[in-house]
Design a protein around this motif. Structure first.
Motif, PDB file in Angstrom:
ATOM      1  N   SER A 137     -11.399  19.848  25.595  1.00  0.00           N
ATOM      2  CA  SER A 137     -10.829  18.600  25.107  1.00  0.00           C
ATOM      3  C   SER A 137      -9.572  18.227  25.896  1.00  0.00           C
ATOM      4  CB  SER A 137     -10.495  18.738  23.619  1.00  0.00           C
ATOM      5  OG  SER A 137      -9.781  17.623  23.171  1.00  0.00           O
ATOM      6  N   TRP A 138      -8.732  19.216  26.179  1.00  0.00           N
ATOM      7  CA  TRP A 138      -7.486  18.955  26.899  1.00  0.00           C
ATOM      8  C   TRP A 138      -7.777  18.475  28.313  1.00  0.00           C
ATOM      9  CZ3 TRP A 138      -4.535  20.436  31.072  1.00  0.00           C
ATOM     10  CH2 TRP A 138      -3.188  20.090  31.021  1.00  0.00           C
ATOM     11  N   GLN A 173     -16.394  13.076  30.962  1.00  0.00           N
ATOM     12  CA  GLN A 173     -16.752  13.022  29.545  1.00  0.00           C
ATOM     13  C   GLN A 173     -18.119  13.656  29.340  1.00  0.00           C
ATOM     14  OE1 GLN A 173     -16.443   8.815  28.846  1.00  0.00           O
ATOM     15  NE2 GLN A 173     -14.484   9.054  27.818  1.00  0.00           N
ATOM     16  N   GLN A 208     -10.581  17.138  29.397  1.00  0.00           N
ATOM     17  CA  GLN A 208     -11.238  15.835  29.353  1.00  0.00           C
ATOM     18  C   GLN A 208     -10.206  14.726  29.191  1.00  0.00           C
ATOM     19  OE1 GLN A 208     -14.101  16.239  26.230  1.00  0.00           O
ATOM     20  NE2 GLN A 208     -15.618  17.199  27.559  1.00  0.00           N
ATOM     21  N   ARG A 209      -9.178  15.002  28.445  1.00  0.00           N
ATOM     22  CA  ARG A 209      -8.146  14.009  28.207  1.00  0.00           C
ATOM     23  C   ARG A 209      -7.236  13.834  29.427  1.00  0.00           C
ATOM     24  NH1 ARG A 209      -5.569  15.779  23.496  1.00  0.00           N
ATOM     25  NH2 ARG A 209      -7.309  14.889  22.385  1.00  0.00           N
ATOM     26  N   TYR A 210      -6.852  14.950  30.080  1.00  0.00           N
ATOM     27  CA  TYR A 210      -5.830  14.881  31.122  1.00  0.00           C
ATOM     28  C   TYR A 210      -6.314  15.214  32.531  1.00  0.00           C
ATOM     29  CZ  TYR A 210      -2.750  14.774  27.094  1.00  0.00           C
ATOM     30  OH  TYR A 210      -2.146  14.434  25.922  1.00  0.00           O
ATOM     31  N   GLY A 243     -12.668  16.961  33.850  1.00  0.00           N
ATOM     32  CA  GLY A 243     -12.236  15.748  33.186  1.00  0.00           C
ATOM     33  C   GLY A 243     -13.357  14.775  32.852  1.00  0.00           C
ATOM     34  N   ARG A 276     -13.062   6.674  33.677  1.00  0.00           N
ATOM     35  CA  ARG A 276     -13.598   7.914  34.225  1.00  0.00           C
ATOM     36  C   ARG A 276     -14.797   7.688  35.147  1.00  0.00           C
ATOM     37  NH1 ARG A 276     -10.889  11.689  31.846  1.00  0.00           N
ATOM     38  NH2 ARG A 276     -10.100  11.436  29.760  1.00  0.00           N
ATOM     39  N   SER A 334      -7.802   3.975  32.449  1.00  0.00           N
ATOM     40  CA  SER A 334      -8.513   5.023  31.695  1.00  0.00           C
ATOM     41  C   SER A 334     -10.013   4.949  31.970  1.00  0.00           C
ATOM     42  CB  SER A 334      -8.233   4.900  30.200  1.00  0.00           C
ATOM     43  OG  SER A 334      -6.884   5.130  29.942  1.00  0.00           O
TER      44      SER A 334
END
Length: 148
Positions: free
Chosen positions: A12-13, A145, A15-17, A143, A71, A69
């Motif tokens: 999760s981290w 999704q 994927q977010r950053y 990163g 991806r 944002s």
């Protein structure tokens, strides 16, 4: 009640950053290459120029992707990093094994196996470039999704 595993937290981290981290690495790598050539006066060899060709656009593309944002850019930036990494691997082989450079010598400027700096006995400019390309690849892959 659900429990979150450590792996899920890391996924999760990243994927977010991951996109942000890849952009930061590209910024540092580009800034570093400009510092060494423009401030320290190190003349880039041919292979350094080729690596720059694949690193510099990533600053802009990843910067726009971070701002939006978005991806979807990952699929377009990954080939730049892979090609840059392959050039860096070859460049490092020329540093580690100087005979490799005799097969296909640089045509202009300084020899590609010339070593401007050697920190701690092994950290060279080509090794730093290789590290940057590898980190960008890792952050972009992590990163992405998950497919729904």
């Amino acid at each position: 009640m659900t429990t979150t595993t450590e792996t899920e937290i890391y996924e999760s981290w990243f994927q977010r950053y991951g996109l942000y981290l890849a952009w930061i690495v590209s910024l540092v790598a580009t800034g570093g290459s400009l510092y060494f050539s423009e401030i320290r006066g190190f003349i880039p060899c041919d292979l350094c120029w080729y690596q720059r060709i694949f690193m510099y656009p990533q600053v802009i593309l990843l910067g726009i992707a971070v701002y939006r944002s978005d991806r979807r850019i990952i699929g377009y930036v990954l080939p730049l990093s892979v090609i840059g990494m392959l050039i860096s691997i070859y460049h490092n082989f020329e540093i580690w094994f100087p005979k490799v450079g005799e097969m296909m010598p640089c045509r202009s400027g300084i020899p590609c196996n010339y070593d401007y700096l050697n920190w701690l006995g092994f950290i060279t400019i080509p090794l730093m470039a290789l590290t940057a390309f590898i980190l960008i690849l890792i952050f972009l892959v992590l990163g992405r999704q998950k497919s729904e």
